[in-house]
Motif scaffolding. Structure first.
Motif, PDB file in Angstrom:
ATOM      1  N   ASP A 130      14.021   6.866  45.785  1.00  0.00           N
ATOM      2  CA  ASP A 130      14.094   7.565  44.524  1.00  0.00           C
ATOM      3  C   ASP A 130      12.901   8.492  44.065  1.00  0.00           C
ATOM      4  N   TRP A 131      13.243   9.615  43.221  1.00  0.00           N
ATOM      5  CA  TRP A 131      12.204  10.657  43.199  1.00  0.00           C
ATOM      6  C   TRP A 131      11.133  10.392  42.196  1.00  0.00           C
ATOM      7  N   ASP A 132      11.746   9.108  41.314  1.00  0.00           N
ATOM      8  CA  ASP A 132      10.795   8.608  40.380  1.00  0.00           C
ATOM      9  C   ASP A 132       9.570   7.660  41.015  1.00  0.00           C
ATOM     10  N   ASP A 133      10.143   7.099  42.345  1.00  0.00           N
ATOM     11  CA  ASP A 133       9.395   6.322  43.016  1.00  0.00           C
ATOM     12  C   ASP A 133       8.212   7.200  43.700  1.00  0.00           C
ATOM     13  N   LEU A 137       4.209   7.065  43.384  1.00  0.00           N
ATOM     14  CA  LEU A 137       3.393   6.747  44.799  1.00  0.00           C
ATOM     15  C   LEU A 137       2.310   7.833  44.703  1.00  0.00           C
ATOM     16  N   LEU A 138       2.516   9.054  44.474  1.00  0.00           N
ATOM     17  CA  LEU A 138       1.516  10.137  44.377  1.00  0.00           C
ATOM     18  C   LEU A 138       0.539  10.003  43.281  1.00  0.00           C
ATOM     19  N   ALA A 139       0.997   9.452  42.276  1.00  0.00           N
ATOM     20  CA  ALA A 139      -0.082   9.328  41.081  1.00  0.00           C
ATOM     21  C   ALA A 139      -1.070   7.834  41.532  1.00  0.00           C
ATOM     22  N   MET A 434       1.604   7.823  52.292  1.00  0.00           N
ATOM     23  CA  MET A 434       2.901   7.606  51.473  1.00  0.00           C
ATOM     24  C   MET A 434       4.065   7.238  52.836  1.00  0.00           C
ATOM     25  N   VAL A 435       3.980   8.357  53.680  1.00  0.00           N
ATOM     26  CA  VAL A 435       4.878   8.493  54.856  1.00  0.00           C
ATOM     27  C   VAL A 435       4.400   7.002  55.736  1.00  0.00           C
ATOM     28  N   LYS A 436       3.190   6.933  56.095  1.00  0.00           N
ATOM     29  CA  LYS A 436       2.829   5.777  57.120  1.00  0.00           C
ATOM     30  C   LYS A 436       3.108   4.560  56.422  1.00  0.00           C
ATOM     31  N   ASN A 437       2.481   4.217  55.160  1.00  0.00           N
ATOM     32  CA  ASN A 437       2.559   2.876  54.560  1.00  0.00           C
ATOM     33  C   ASN A 437       3.575   2.510  53.465  1.00  0.00           C
ATOM     34  N   ASP A 438       4.434   3.680  52.948  1.00  0.00           N
ATOM     35  CA  ASP A 438       5.153   3.196  51.922  1.00  0.00           C
ATOM     36  C   ASP A 438       6.646   3.658  51.928  1.00  0.00           C
ATOM     37  N   GLY A 439       6.840   4.113  53.118  1.00  0.00           N
ATOM     38  CA  GLY A 439       8.382   4.397  53.347  1.00  0.00           C
ATOM     39  C   GLY A 439       8.985   5.834  53.012  1.00  0.00           C
ATOM     40  N   PHE A 440       8.037   6.399  52.491  1.00  0.00           N
ATOM     41  CA  PHE A 440       8.415   8.034  52.160  1.00  0.00           C
ATOM     42  C   PHE A 440       8.740   8.640  53.392  1.00  0.00           C
ATOM     43  N   MET A 601       5.200  19.773  43.352  1.00  0.00           N
ATOM     44  CA  MET A 601       5.998  20.746  43.722  1.00  0.00           C
ATOM     45  C   MET A 601       6.661  20.586  45.257  1.00  0.00           C
ATOM     46  N   ALA A 602       5.282  20.496  46.072  1.00  0.00           N
ATOM     47  CA  ALA A 602       5.475  20.171  47.599  1.00  0.00           C
ATOM     48  C   ALA A 602       6.828  19.189  47.868  1.00  0.00           C
ATOM     49  N   LEU A 603       6.367  18.067  47.240  1.00  0.00           N
ATOM     50  CA  LEU A 603       7.382  17.153  47.600  1.00  0.00           C
ATOM     51  C   LEU A 603       8.591  17.108  46.883  1.00  0.00           C
ATOM     52  N   ARG A 604       8.815  17.846  45.864  1.00  0.00           N
ATOM     53  CA  ARG A 604      10.107  18.241  45.477  1.00  0.00           C
ATOM     54  C   ARG A 604      10.997  18.984  46.438  1.00  0.00           C
ATOM     55  N   LEU A 605      10.142  19.810  46.945  1.00  0.00           N
ATOM     56  CA  LEU A 605      10.737  20.959  48.040  1.00  0.00           C
ATOM     57  C   LEU A 605      11.231  20.027  49.188  1.00  0.00           C
ATOM     58  N   VAL A 606      10.529  19.017  49.627  1.00  0.00           N
ATOM     59  CA  VAL A 606      10.845  18.527  50.964  1.00  0.00           C
ATOM     60  C   VAL A 606      11.756  17.211  50.633  1.00  0.00           C
ATOM     61  N   HIS A 607      11.925  16.877  49.420  1.00  0.00           N
ATOM     62  CA  HIS A 607      12.282  15.518  49.131  1.00  0.00           C
ATOM     63  C   HIS A 607      14.178  15.758  48.906  1.00  0.00           C
ATOM     64  N   ASP A 608      14.217  16.829  48.085  1.00  0.00           N
ATOM     65  CA  ASP A 608      15.822  17.062  47.462  1.00  0.00           C
ATOM     66  C   ASP A 608      16.696  17.875  48.695  1.00  0.00           C
ATOM     67  N   HIS A 609      17.773  17.197  48.672  1.00  0.00           N
ATOM     68  CA  HIS A 609      18.693  17.788  49.590  1.00  0.00           C
ATOM     69  C   HIS A 609      18.837  19.472  49.676  1.00  0.00           C
ATOM     70  N   LEU A 610      18.956  19.867  48.426  1.00  0.00           N
ATOM     71  CA  LEU A 610      18.859  21.280  48.139  1.00  0.00           C
ATOM     72  C   LEU A 610      17.624  21.969  47.752  1.00  0.00           C
ATOM     73  N   LEU A 611      17.053  22.798  48.278  1.00  0.00           N
ATOM     74  CA  LEU A 611      15.785  23.401  47.739  1.00  0.00           C
ATOM     75  C   LEU A 611      15.842  23.890  46.142  1.00  0.00           C
ATOM     76  N   ARG A 612      14.782  23.462  45.378  1.00  0.00           N
ATOM     77  CA  ARG A 612      14.907  23.671  43.908  1.00  0.00           C
ATOM     78  C   ARG A 612      14.497  25.149  43.781  1.00  0.00           C
ATOM     79  N   MET A 613      15.142  26.158  44.043  1.00  0.00           N
ATOM     80  CA  MET A 613      14.839  27.525  43.925  1.00  0.00           C
ATOM     81  C   MET A 613      16.159  28.005  43.185  1.00  0.00           C
ATOM     82  N   ASP A 614      15.776  28.715  42.012  1.00  0.00           N
ATOM     83  CA  ASP A 614      16.753  29.438  41.144  1.00  0.00           C
ATOM     84  C   ASP A 614      17.109  30.809  41.466  1.00  0.00           C
TER      85      ASP A 614
END
Length: 771
Positions: A130-133, A137-139, A434-440, A601-614
């Motif tokens: 989930d994005w909130d998770d 993690l980043l924080a 985050m990728v190696k140890n937290d399942g992201f 910004m970077a994580l939002r762009l690689v996390h979501d199904h669709l790119l966050r660009m308007d």
């Protein structure tokens, strides 16, 4: 064996007679095609009934020859059973061998421990976290305390591009990336840069006085010696020079004295050259640089980016292009001088008083105020290295966001490069963990880049773009620039592609400002992102070539001082101590916030199904520009009908604008109605989004002659801004205006917008053909 053959023949040819029917797959029309297969005894009966079989068998009622001979004796039945058993054994052995071969085949993950429970299969259709998770993690990973050791490790008193110190820092970055488990590589270039003379110096002499020998210099200046009358030109902006022209002040052959600031050093020199000046002297004025009486300024005056001696193509060692120079290289001399040197000259200038809006304390200068400028810079070739690391995506690994920071500096360069490099390394560490140890699991990849030769005009970054432009096309979907992310604490400014404005606003609403004084948006935007935070992306920003040369949506941001200008960049006084003064000793805290902002910004762009660009953000910009051009076209046709005939119509440009508007709205509707579980559909929509910025690059101009081909944000006669300026020249009957050139560029700009709309619409059958 003969008995076995006879038995098998008996099975297929003997009694009892049988009839079998097979239904084939339903065909496209919906009916069922049937094929009847009859055994031999049936065939014999049918042939006999047709009167043909009697010629071969003479008696349709007798049994086949083998059946007659063998009969159904116990002996024959034993042979039949043995044959059947033999066939069964052969089939069993073949099946066993095939199954055994599969068991012995090597596996891809033999060391993975099997779990009793079923493991959720990652199809790529949905993110597993989930994005909130992800935000939490980043924080947790990014803290201010982590920056102090990183700052110490990447601080250097001198790390000019191509120096051993620069290479040593690059090796440290690579080592860090490897420690984080990232795939790393380097990119080597041989670039030509201009450095100050190794023996002797550059000179400035005013009215035959003592020679002033500044230590600072401007790379890519013309070399030689000129003498001309001094002319004070404020900041050297186009508006400043127009004021001089309106006052009928002769600028031809003059040595212009201008302040540093407001626009880039290269723009100052280019503006002066257009007016016929012979040289430009740039100094730090007290209004912009406090207590810097003797500080030396360093910079470059190439009106472009990258190696100006390989324009449009990369400066690899094996490059065999003939010698060529960028059109952005100045033809006049340019040199920096200290505030003390400038004060000595300004006090002795004669002529008219400058206007009150310029301060009213200086005079313009007159014909007898001669200055001699001598520039002896030397052109040298340097080997530079860009270094990279990548965190690969789990779904669309071939799509990636690039995060970069320059590594070199004229001196210590703490704000110019050390902070950005530290943020780059810390961001790489945090996301890798985050990728190696937290399942992201990022859907797309993240490329981390450390550039060299940034101080000479984003040389390392631009050469990489030029070298891999075909590989980057439709793969690199965004660039995040980390240069100068901390130069103050009172403001927060962002320069970016309009496609990213919505992402910037949402990120500012998610990241807290320093000392937890609300979010970045509530503290700095004051409710209006456009007026309080967004600023234009300038030529001297490393994100500029990504956006306007390669068509990659880009963003550059940073905490700023009150006047949005950190006065020590471009000097040897850019140290940790100076930055502490500008930030109230909050460098680490501000670096933490900057890292989280870039990371979100970077994580939002690689996390979501669709790119966050308007894509609809460009609609308003296009309509505004087209409306301005329409007003000016009507004015020229009314005031100068001979320069711009009535048959030039705005119909097609307006139609192209409308096509983009409809295409962007349709894509927004497709996104709203999209099935996020459909991987292929998401990829198709993302490709349509990624194509927008690239399709605003004019295909009708050469990237060698006009590298910044973006018609909305770039520079050159192909841009909509140039069209608007050209109309101003036609309206005033400027002899340099060319109506035929305008009409040609007008038509090409129209089709560039229409082409972008067509691409945005998607498939060829979805195109808007109203034009």
């Amino acid at each position: 064996m003969d008995q076995a053959r006879s038995t098998i023949s008996k099975i297929f040819n003997g009694e009892p007679h049988s009839y079998t029917r097979f239904n084939l797959t339903q065909n496209m029309e919906g009916d069922n095609s049937q094929v009847e297969m009859k055994l031999s005894s049936d065939m014999d009966e049918e042939v006999g009934e047709n009167g043909v079989g009697d010629n071969r068998n003479h008696n349709s009622n007798r049994k086949p020859y083998v059946a007659q001979k063998l009969g159904r004796t116990p002996k024959n039945l034993c042979f039949m059973a043995a044959a059947t058993l033999l066939i069964f054994i052969i089939g069993y052995l073949l099946g066993y061998l095939v199954h055994r071969k599969k068991d012995l085949a090597p596996t891809c993950a033999a060391s993975v421990v099997r779990l009793d429970e079923d493991v959720a299969h990652e199809t790529g259709a949905a993110s597993l976290m989930d994005w909130d998770d992800v935000k939490k993690l980043l924080a947790q990973k990014v803290t201010a305390a982590n920056f102090e050791p990183v700052f110490r490790e990447f601080s250097s008193a001198n790390h000019r591009a191509g120096s051993p110190e620069d290479d040593a820092l690059g090796n440290k970055v690579v080592k860090k990336f490897k420690e984080y488990g990232m795939k790393t590589w380097t990119d080597e270039h041989f670039v030509k840069v201009q450095d100050p003379p190794t023996s002797g110096s550059n000179r400035v002499v005013f009215k035959n006085g003592n020679a002033m020998r500044p230590e600072g210099f401007l790379s890519y200046s013309a070399t030689g010696q000129v003498t001309g009358a001094a002319l004070y030109a404020y900041y050297g902006q186009e508006s400043d020079l127009r004021l001089l022209r309106d006052r009928s002040i002769n600028m031809t052959g003059r040595v212009m004295l201008v302040r540093a600031g407001r626009i880039s050093l290269a723009e100052k020199v280019a503006n002066a050259a257009k007016m016929g000046a012979s040289a430009v002297l740039i100094y730090p004025d007290v209004a912009d640089y406090l207590n810097l009486d003797s500080v030396q300024l360093f910079g470059h005056v190439h009106m472009g980016s990258g190696d100006p001696y390989t324009p449009g193509f990369p400066s690899f060692n094996h490059t065999q292009f003939p010698p060529v120079q960028s059109s952005g290289l100045p033809k006049i001399l340019a040199q920096t001088i200290t505030k003390d040197m400038a004060t000595k000259i300004l006090k002795q200038l004669g002529g008219q008083d400058v206007p009150t809006e310029w301060g009213g304390l200086n005079k313009f200068g007159e014909e007898g105020d001669n200055i001699t400028v001598e520039v002896n810079n030397i052109l040298t070739e340097k080997k530079i290295n860009n270094v990279f690391g990548v965190i690969k995506g789990f779904v669309d690994a071939d799509r990636y966001v690039v995060i970069g920071a320059q590594r070199d500096a004229w001196g210590p360069g703490f704000a110019a490069s050390t902070v950005g490099t530290s943020v780059l390394v810390e961001l790489a560490r945090s996301i890798s963990d985050m990728v190696k140890n937290d399942g992201f699991k990022p859907r797309r990849s993240i490329v981390f880049a450390s550039w060299s030769a940034g101080e000479y005009g984003s040389v390392g970054a631009t050469e990489w773009l030029e070298g891999y432009v075909s590989s980057l096309s439709m793969k690199a979907f965004s660039y995040i620039n980390l240069d100068g992310v901390v130069t103050g604490q009172k403001g927060f400014k962002v320069a970016a592609s309009p496609l990213m404005h919505s992402l910037i606003e949402s990120t500012m609403n998610e990241v807290n400002s320093p000392n937890n004084a609300g979010t970045l948006f509530s503290r700095f935007a004051k409710g209006n992102l456009e007026s309080d935070v967004l600023v234009p992306l300038k030529l001297d920003n490393a994100a500029y070539p990504f956006l306007t040369f390669s068509g990659i949506p880009s963003v550059s941001f940073g905490f700023t001082s009150d006047n949005s200008y950190y006065t020590f960049v471009g000097t040897k006084l850019d140290t940790r101590e100076k930055l502490n003064l500008a930030t109230g000793n909050q460098v680490s805290q501000l670096a933490e916030i900057a890292t989280r902002f870039a990371g979100h910004m970077a994580l939002r762009l690689v996390h979501d199904h669709l790119l966050r660009m308007d894509v609809m953000k460009y609609d308003k910009i296009i309509r505004t520009r087209v409306a301005q051009i329409n007003v000016k076209v009507n004015a020229v046709q009314r005031m100068q009908p001979k320069r711009l005939p009535k048959d030039l119509t705005m119909q097609w440009l307006m139609s192209a604008s409308g096509s983009y508007s409809r295409a962007s709205r349709n894509l927004a509707a497709d996104i709203q109605n999209s099935d996020l579980e459909d991987i292929e559909m998401c990829r198709i929509i993302n490709d349509r989004i990624m194509a927008v910025e690239k399709n605003f690059l004019s295909p009708f101009v050469s990237p060698r002659e006009n590298p910044f081909r973006h018609i909305l944000l770039g520079s050159g006669s192909h841009s909509l801004k140039a069209l608007s300026d050209h109309l101003d020249a036609l309206r005033t009957d400027n002899p340099e205006a060319d109506a035929n050139l305008f009409r040609n560029q007008f038509a090409l700009a129209t089709w560039t917008i229409q082409g972008c709309a067509n691409s945005l619409a998607g498939d060829v059958w979805s195109l808007d053909n109203e034009i």
